[in-house]
Design a protein around this motif. Structure first.
Motif, mmCIF file in Angstrom:
data_model
loop_
_atom_site.group_PDB
_atom_site.id
_atom_site.type_symbol
_atom_site.label_atom_id
_atom_site.label_comp_id
_atom_site.label_asym_id
_atom_site.label_seq_id
_atom_site.Cartn_x
_atom_site.Cartn_y
_atom_site.Cartn_z
ATOM 1 N N SER A 11 0.526 -0.816 -0.331
ATOM 2 C CA SER A 11 0.352 0.283 0.351
ATOM 3 C C SER A 11 0.881 1.137 0.014
ATOM 4 N N ARG A 12 1.349 1.226 1.074
ATOM 5 C CA ARG A 12 2.623 2.542 1.198
ATOM 6 C C ARG A 12 4.330 1.953 0.890
ATOM 7 N N ILE A 13 5.055 2.630 0.256
ATOM 8 C CA ILE A 13 6.290 1.894 0.263
ATOM 9 C C ILE A 13 7.606 3.294 0.180
ATOM 10 N N VAL A 14 8.287 3.112 1.920
ATOM 11 C CA VAL A 14 9.640 4.259 1.559
ATOM 12 C C VAL A 14 10.452 4.179 1.681
ATOM 13 N N VAL A 15 11.724 4.232 0.949
ATOM 14 C CA VAL A 15 12.666 4.082 0.621
ATOM 15 C C VAL A 15 13.703 4.881 0.686
ATOM 16 N N ALA A 16 14.265 4.470 1.349
ATOM 17 C CA ALA A 16 15.788 5.596 1.995
ATOM 18 C C ALA A 16 16.981 4.649 1.654
ATOM 19 N N GLY A 17 16.326 2.762 1.309
ATOM 20 C CA GLY A 17 18.202 2.450 0.666
ATOM 21 C C GLY A 17 18.214 1.359 -0.262
ATOM 22 N N LYS A 18 18.893 0.952 -0.762
ATOM 23 C CA LYS A 18 18.094 0.001 -2.568
ATOM 24 C C LYS A 18 17.443 -0.759 -2.498
ATOM 25 N N VAL A 19 16.658 0.023 -3.385
ATOM 26 C CA VAL A 19 15.985 -1.403 -4.420
ATOM 27 C C VAL A 19 16.579 -1.442 -5.473
ATOM 28 N N ALA A 20 16.814 -2.640 -5.891
ATOM 29 C CA ALA A 20 17.190 -3.372 -7.519
ATOM 30 C C ALA A 20 15.798 -4.326 -7.951
ATOM 31 N N GLY A 21 14.666 -3.662 -8.536
ATOM 32 C CA GLY A 21 13.568 -4.336 -8.565
ATOM 33 C C GLY A 21 11.792 -3.260 -8.670
ATOM 34 N N LEU A 34 17.959 5.041 -3.401
ATOM 35 C CA LEU A 34 18.261 4.314 -4.913
ATOM 36 C C LEU A 34 17.357 2.885 -5.343
ATOM 37 N N VAL A 35 16.799 3.511 -6.672
ATOM 38 C CA VAL A 35 16.142 2.545 -6.890
ATOM 39 C C VAL A 35 16.496 2.479 -8.727
ATOM 40 N N GLN A 36 16.801 0.977 -9.022
ATOM 41 C CA GLN A 36 16.998 -0.137 -10.140
ATOM 42 C C GLN A 36 15.699 -0.392 -11.042
ATOM 43 N N GLY A 37 14.619 0.492 -11.075
ATOM 44 C CA GLY A 37 13.606 -0.233 -11.399
ATOM 45 C C GLY A 37 12.382 0.214 -11.603
ATOM 46 N N LEU A 57 16.874 5.147 -12.074
ATOM 47 C CA LEU A 57 17.104 4.616 -13.030
ATOM 48 C C LEU A 57 16.137 3.901 -13.344
ATOM 49 N N GLY A 58 14.594 4.681 -13.576
ATOM 50 C CA GLY A 58 13.842 4.062 -14.630
ATOM 51 C C GLY A 58 12.870 4.831 -14.689
ATOM 52 N N LEU A 59 11.513 4.132 -14.939
ATOM 53 C CA LEU A 59 10.199 4.719 -15.206
ATOM 54 C C LEU A 59 9.283 5.619 -14.180
#
Length: 151
Positions: A74-84, A99-102, A118-120
């Motif tokens: 439902s809700r996503i908070v990113v302070a680290g890295k996601v490769a997906g 850093l989001v790669q996806g 790095l994505g759309l």
């Protein structure tokens, strides 16, 4: 009047969310996570993270956290890295250290200065569209061209 200026910039996520599940900084989990409650990830998860679509569940990826897989909640908070890919049914927040790669599908989004993607980014009209597998970049481009956004 001429003293130190106070910064009015507040962090995006000032939530006092209580996490019953925490993946610690030195933990590494391999495999898919099926959530029933909010989770904070300060370690590493290799696999997809999925929450039920009808539950208000927060996935918080801390500054030292890493996820190598897709995240659906439902809700996503990113302070680290996601490769997906990220599929936020309600809201996604990217903090300055993210850093989001996806690709990101979202209904509502907030991004701090310094976050990297790095994505759309694909905004969807309703939460059920965020999980539709056929809503991809090409469909979003066709939709934008048909509505006259791309000139």
């Amino acid at each position: 009047m001429f003293g130190k200026s106070k910064s009015t910039v507040a962090p995006l996520s000032t939530s006092s969310e209580k996490f019953d599940t925490v993946i610690g900084r030195h933990a590494e989990v391999h495999g898919s996570l099926r959530l029933q409650e909010s989770v904070r990830i300060d370690g590493k998860v290799v696999g997809n993270i999925e929450a039920p679509q009808d539950a208000t569940i927060l996935v918080m990826i801390g500054p030292n956290g890493e996820v190598h897989g897709d995240v659906l909640a439902s809700r996503i908070v990113v302070a680290g890295k996601v490769a997906g890919n990220i599929h936020a049914l309600e809201r996604v927040e990217l903090l300055a250290s993210a850093l989001v790669q996806g690709d990101i599908k979202y209904t509502s989004m907030a991004v701090e200065h310094g976050a990297k993607l790095l994505g759309l980014m694909l905004q969807v009209d309703s939460p059920d569209q965020a999980t539709r597998p056929n809503m991809d970049a090409q469909e979003a481009i066709r939709k934008a061209q048909a509505s006259g956004v791309n000139r």
